[in-house]
Structure formats: C-alpha cells, structure tokens
Design a protein around this motif. Structure first.
Motif, PDB file in Angstrom:
ATOM      1  N   THR A 656       0.839  -1.210   0.000  1.00 21.65           N
ATOM      2  CA  THR A 656       0.000   0.000   0.000  1.00 21.65           C
ATOM      3  C   THR A 656       0.863   1.245   0.000  1.00 21.65           C
ATOM      4  N   GLU A 657       1.910   1.248   0.843  1.00 26.08           N
ATOM      5  CA  GLU A 657       2.771   2.421   0.913  1.00 26.08           C
ATOM      6  C   GLU A 657       3.607   2.577  -0.361  1.00 26.08           C
ATOM      7  N   SER A 660       1.409   3.843  -3.093  1.00 30.04           N
ATOM      8  CA  SER A 660       1.076   5.248  -2.873  1.00 30.04           C
ATOM      9  C   SER A 660       2.225   6.154  -3.318  1.00 30.04           C
ATOM     10  N   ARG A 661       3.473   5.769  -2.938  1.00 27.25           N
ATOM     11  CA  ARG A 661       4.611   6.580  -3.353  1.00 27.25           C
ATOM     12  C   ARG A 661       4.785   6.527  -4.869  1.00 27.25           C
ATOM     13  N   TYR A 663       2.407   6.088  -7.082  1.00 28.94           N
ATOM     14  CA  TYR A 663       1.339   6.885  -7.694  1.00 28.94           C
ATOM     15  C   TYR A 663       1.639   8.384  -7.580  1.00 28.94           C
ATOM     16  N   GLU A 664       2.146   8.811  -6.411  1.00 37.31           N
ATOM     17  CA  GLU A 664       2.428  10.235  -6.227  1.00 37.31           C
ATOM     18  C   GLU A 664       3.451  10.740  -7.250  1.00 37.31           C
ATOM     19  N   THR A 735      -5.014   3.289  -4.190  1.00 36.49           N
ATOM     20  CA  THR A 735      -4.102   4.114  -4.989  1.00 36.49           C
ATOM     21  C   THR A 735      -3.767   3.463  -6.329  1.00 36.49           C
TER      22      THR A 735
END
Length: 754
Positions: A656-657, A660-661, A663-664, A735
């Motif tokens: 998940t983390e 998320s990174r 995707y950012e 994400t």
C-alpha cells in the motif's frame, strides 16, 4: 314600640349608598375577637386574593369605625364614667384592713421557714457525721483486715520449711502426662499426696492471700499504718517469690504436673507471670537451645557459611516437643485461668532469638539474598510450628502481638532484601538493553533458531527477569505487591526501550542513549522483534499470569482481579508495539523501493521532443520495486518467525505504501507532462495562425504525454502482475485504482487486466 332600638343614623348622603359600617364579603371583623387570632396568618391568607392596597384601606376604615364607636360609647355613658371616681369611697381604709392579716401570715411563714432550715442543717450535719463514721469504720476494718492478712501470710510462710523445697524425699505419686483436663479442681490432700504438691498447694493459698493483701494496700496505701507495715509486706512477698520459684523449678525438673499447675495458678494470682516465664526459659528452654546453637566466640565471622537455620529449627522442634510440650499443654488447659502466660513468646521465642543473635548474627543479614531468604522462610515455618500450640485464634493473635514476636520479625529486613533483588533483576535487564546492537540467541546445532523460542538476548533477559520475580528462591509473599510492581516496571522498561529505539529510527538519529541498536537494525533484525513481542505477550498473559494468580490465591477476589488486569495491560502493551515494528520494516522497504522510482524521470527524457513511437513493453525499473519486499518475505527469518497474520499485515502495509509513493511520483510526472504539452500546443497554434495554416494540422499526432502515459500504463500492468505473484490483488489497493485511471487508455478505463 318603645323597646325597639332605633335604626342607625343615616345622613342624606347615605340614603342611596351602602351603610358606613358595611364591609366586603371577604372582610370579617368577628375574626379579630377570636382567642386564636393571628394577624400574620390572617393577612397572608387575604393577600392571596386581595390586593395589598385594598386590604390596607379596609383595615384603616375598620380602625376609624372602631374609634368612632368608642367615642359614641363614651359620650352615651359619660355621666357614669365621670361618677366612677366619686363612688370609690374609703378605699385606703379597706386596703389597711386587708394588709394586717397578710403581714401576720408573712411573719408566720418566715418563722416556719427558719425552723425548717434549722432542722435541715441539723439533719445534714448528722448525715455527714454518720458518713464520716462509716468511712472511718471502713478504713479501720480495712486496716484490721490488712493486719490479719499480713499475719496470716507470715504464718503460712513459716509453715513452708516443713515441706522441703527440693522435693528429693517426697513421694512421686504423679499423674500421667496428659495434664489436667478441663481445669479440674485440685486434688485433695490425702495420705498419698507428695510433699511437692503439698507445698505447691500451700504456695497457691499464700498467693491468693497475697493477692488480697495487694487489693487492701491499693485502697489504703497512703495511710501511716500501712506504711509502717511495708517492710513486713516486702519481706513476705520476697519469701513467697523465692519459695514459689524453688517449687516451680522442682516441679519442672520432675515434670510434676499437679505441682506445676498449682505454681502457675499461684503466679497468676499474684500477677507475676514474668517470673514464671523467665524461670521456664532459663531452666528448660535455654539448655535445650544451647545444645542446638552453642555460644560462639564473639570474634567469629558474622557471614560464615554455618549461618543456615533450617537444621537448627528442626532440632529445636524436637527439643520443644520433648521438654516443653508438657508445660505448654498445662498452660493451655481449658477454664484454668492460665491463659495469662505466654511461654511461646516470652520463653521459647525469646531464647531462640537471643541464641541466634549471639551465635549466628549473619543469618539476619540480607547481604546474601539467597541464604537470607532461606533462613527467613525457615523462621516463618518455625513460627507457624509454635502457633500450632495455641489452642484458639485469640491465642494466635496474642502470640503475634507479643513484643518478642515483633522484635523477631524486625530482625528480617525485607526492605533491604527487596532492594538487593531489585538491583539484581532490574540491573540485568538494563545491562542487556544497553547493548548497541540486537543480540540474537545462540542457534541450534542445525544453525537455525527454533520458532517456539525467543530469538533475542534482550527478550530472553526480560522473560528471565519476570520469572525470577516469582521464583520460590526469590519471592517473599509479604512483598508480593513490590514484586508485582517490579514485574510491571520490567515490562514498561522493555516497551520504552523498543518505543524509543523505533522513534530514533524514524528520525534517523541514534543520539539518544540506548537507541543505537534501532538505527543499525535491518528489516530481518526487526522480524526477530516481531516474533519476540508475540511470544512475550502470549507468555505474560498466559503461563506467567497463571503462576502469579496461583501464588496469590489467598488474596481477595478484588485484589486478584486488579492483579490480573495489570498483568493483562502489560502484555497488551507489548502486543501493541507490533504495528510500530511493522511500520519500521515497511519504512525501510519503501526507502529501498523509492530508489528505483527515481528512474521515472527517464521516461520523460525518453519521450519528450522525440519521434519515438508508442512504447510496447514495461520499463526495467518496475521489477525492482517489490524486490526488497519479496526478498524479505522469502527469507528464512520471515518464513520461520512471522505468523500468517503478521505476514499479511506486513505485506499489505508495504505494498500500500509503495503503491502510494509510486502513484504520487507518477501523478506529478503526468501533470507536468500535460502542462508542458498544453504550453507547446498553444505555441504551435500561435505559429500556425500567423502562418495562415489550419489550426488542426497536428491534432491527429500522438502527443508526448500520451506516450508517457502509455509507458506508465505498461509499467503498472507489470507492477500489478508482480503484486499478484506476492498474493496481493492490485484492484484492492485504492491508490492502484487511481493510478490505473490516471494513465490507462480510454478503452481500458472500465476494467483492470494484466
């Protein structure tokens, strides 16, 4: 008719109005004449429905009517009113005639009062003289009784030499060792009665007389007659004590139960139990105790190895059963009145304490905790043995309240012992936690650590310290509250060590003392911590808690519930640290993955202002994003020490983390590309308009942003396949869905497929 009362006078103004004396229905003047009339209650009652001004006006009107009526009455009978004083003729003469008999009556009353007072005074004087005479008679009788008792005591004491005190020639018609049952009355002096028993009976009689003599002296101690007899009384008391002591010693030497019983009753009668207890101590107890603990030279080492008391107590019990039991049973005879003696405390325990203090003072020293605790528990067992001779609970309470008992318990400095144990146990944990790195335990012969055991020496030390607090060779039940607090402090110390280390790891600095291990720890090392936290929390809330509750089973339900809740809270605090450790592992994995994400910038450089066609395969960096996570989960430590639940939580948090990174950075890349394309498109359109060309010449060309999005789309497809290989469904990550909708072509927005 002439007898009729004329109607009230009415003026012309009143002909067509209410009479002057008319009143409202609520106003009733007749109530004023009632003997129970109360103005306050009357006004408060009317004010509930009559305004105050109206009430005041009506009362003023009624007052005016009364004044007019009074004046009318005086005017109507004015002649009689004036003649009233003229009809009072010769009033002073009548007063003089009435005063004479009253004065005479007063004089007679005063004479009678004086006579009564004189008689009363005489009567009181007579009663006082009678009381003084009675008091004097009582004092005289008291003095006579005192003299007679002193003479009787002296006479009986003179008869004592006729009964030899040593009893060597007396016949030994002794009863069995069962004692006097139920406080039976003393046997009659028959021909077969030995001289020792005869002497003891005589001494008991003398003691009862001496007790009566003390009662007389207490009520007349300031009288000169008693003071003059003081030497005779002291001499008789000294002779009695001496003779009674000889007889008691002789009875103890021959185990003469009847003689001992009589002597004890004699001691109780004169309230001199201390002498009997001291004689028993010096005659019977002291020789037996000195056989067990002989006196040593004063220069002996107090910490010598022979300070053990367990064997000494065993021998003492044998001597007590052999030499002291008979007297303890006699003093415990029911309804005998001998309960005033406390041979257990003032004779036996006092001598035992004195012998230990003189011969083995090191037994009381807490400097050697193991030996100290062994001696302490042996001493408690010995005290329990002595309490077994107490016939009732009240006797046990009396024994425990004795000053010797309290002095004996004060010798055992449990506070210092606990302080030493605290330094020993807590110091071991602090020493282990101060290590700069995590220290794994020794591996097995196969080179692997068993997954059913703890993996770090720090955790092993914590469990050893917790167990040590409740071992038989460490725990003192009277300090169980302190050991419970120490156990909770150990759990808190371990939790704080982990928390502070993880906090220092998050900040990236190891300046805080004791946190160096966390900065240097690898994700594989943190797996050890996760395993140990789960193991420790299970043991603490399981076997460890059951052990404590079993040791404290004698406590109340409320106390046990408080203990249980505190231990459960400590175990839960360990378990609650697992998410923090997982977060630290995830942070390390994410940092490694972010290093590969730096290659995203190369996508822009590849397709910006170039004629490269649309990409058809994913970028090389994608395969490295999840490689650190996969290596960790496929490693031996994760396979051995991570539970399925923990493994799933770690995997979910990590992907998940990372997603998320990912995707950012991709979103920033696409946003920048679109802004650049928009700016370039505007420039091209301006140039084309100036050149007169059609504005839609380049609309059919593929933009750089489309190429970049296509490359990212291919990359996240590969990323999704990598997630699937780890057992994670990409569509379950929010994400990832946002990433898909950001870069997927319009015809593939509705469904996610790899």
């Amino acid at each position: 008719m002439a007898d009729l009362i004329p109607p009230p006078h009415r003026s012309a103004n009143d002909l067509f109005s209410d009479p002057l004396d008319s009143h409202p229905l609520w106003f009733k003047p007749n109530l004023f004449l009632s003997p129970n009339f109360d103005s306050e209650s009357y006004i408060s009652e009317l004010r509930t429905f009559v305004p105050f001004d109206t009430l005041r006006s009506q009362l003023h009107s009624h007052l005016s009517a009364l004044n007019r009526e009074l004046i009318d009455l005086i005017n109507r009978d004015y002649t009689d009113f004036v003649n009233l004083s003229t009809k009072l003729v010769d009033v002073e003469a009548a007063v003089v005639r009435m005063r004479a008999p009253l004065v005479e009556l007063r004089e007679k009353i005063e004479q009678f009062r004086a006579s009564v007072e004189f008689s009363l005074s005489a009567l009181q004087n007579g009663l006082r003289q009678r009381s003084e005479a009675a008091s004097a008679r009582e004092v005289l009788e008291l003095l006579l009784d005192t003299f007679h008792v002193v003479s009787k005591v002296e006479k009986l004491i003179k008869e004592l030499p006729s009964a030899p005190a040593d009893g060597s020639n007396g016949t030994t018609n002794l009863t069995d060792n069962s004692g006097l049952s139920n406080g039976a009355s003393l046997p009659h002096m028959e021909n077969g009665t030995n001289l020792r028993e005869t002497q003891s009976m005589l001494l008991e009689r003398i003691s009862s007389e001496m007790n009566r003599l003390k009662f007389y002296i207490a009520h007349a101690q300031n009288l000169p007659f008693i003071q003059n007899m003081d030497k005779r009384i002291q001499s008789a008391s000294l002779l009695l004590d001496t003779s009674l002591g000889h007889c008691f010693v002789d009875g103890l030497a021959h185990h003469d139960e009847n003689a001992i019983y009589n002597c004890l009753r004699a001691y109780a009668a004169i309230d001199n139990t201390t002498s009997a207890e001291e004689i028993f101590r010096s005659t019977v107890v002291s020789p037996a105790i000195h056989k067990v603990i002989p006196h040593k030279v004063s220069g002996m080492d107090a910490g010598s190895s022979d300070d053990d008391l367990e064997n000494d107590y065993k021998q003492m019990k044998q001597y007590i059963d052999k030499d002291c039991k008979f007297l303890l049973e006699i003093s415990a005879t029911e309804n005998s009145g001998l309960h005033v003696f406390d041979f257990l405390a003032n004779s036996i325990l006092k001598e035992v304490l004195s012998a230990i203090q003189k011969a083995k003072p090191g037994a009381f020293s807490p400097g050697r905790p193991t030996e100290f605790l062994k001696n302490y528990k042996s001493s408690l067992d010995f005290l329990a043995y002595l309490e077994g001779y107490c016939p009732s609970r009240s006797a046990v309470a009396k024994f425990r309240a004795a000053s010797v008992y309290n002095e004996f318990m004060k010798q055992w400095n449990i506070g210092v012992y606990f302080s030493l144990r605290l330094q020993e146990i807590a110091g071991a944990l602090d020493s282990s936690l101060s290590a700069p790195i995590l220290t794994p335990v020794q591996t097995s012969s196969s080179g692997r650590v068993n997954n059913e055991d703890l993996t770090l020496k720090q955790s092993v030390t914590l469990l050893d310290c917790l167990t040590a607090c409740w071992r038989d060779d460490v725990l003192v039940l009277s300090c169980s509250d302190k050991f419970l607090r120490l156990s909770l402090q150990l759990l808190s110390r371990y939790s704080n060590w982990l928390s502070s280390g993880l906090a220092a790891r998050n900040t990236g600095t190891g300046s805080h003392p004791g946190s160096e291990w966390a900065v240097a720890a690898t994700p594989d090392d943190l797996i050890y911590i996760i395993h140990d936290l789960g193991y420790l929390s299970t043991v603490v809330t399981g076997n460890f808690l059951e052990t404590i509750l079993q040791l404290l089973s004698s406590c109340t339900v409320d106390v046990l519930d408080s203990v249980k809740q505190s231990i459960l809270h400590g175990g839960k605090s360990l378990y609650n640290l697992m998410p923090k450790v997982i977060g630290a592992i995830v942070a390390s994995l994410v940092e490694k993955s972010v290093e590969d994400l730096r290659q995203l910038k190369g996508i822009t450089a590849t397709y910006r202002m170039t004629n490269k066609p649309l990409p058809v395969r994913h970028s090389p960096y994608v395969s490295g994003l999840l490689r650190p996570l996969k290596v960790l989960l496929d490693g031996d430590r994760a396979s051995t020490f991570l539970t399925m639940e923990t493994r799933t939580a770690l995997l979910t948090d990590a992907v998940t983390e990372i997603t998320s990174r990912y995707y950012e950075q991709a979103a920033d890349l696409v946003s920048l590309a679109r802004k650049t394309d928009s700016s370039l498109q505007k420039i091209r359109q301006g140039v084309q308009r100036r050149a007169g060309a059609s504005s839609d010449v380049s609309d059919h060309n593929i933009s750089d942003t489309d190429k970049i999005c296509m490359q990212l789309f291919l990359d996240i497809q590969e990323y999704g396949r990598n997630l699937s290989s780890l057992g994670v469904e990409a569509a379950s990550i929010p994400t990832y869905l946002s990433f898909w909708h950001l870069v997927a072509p319009s015809d593939k927005q509705s469904s996610i497929s790899f």
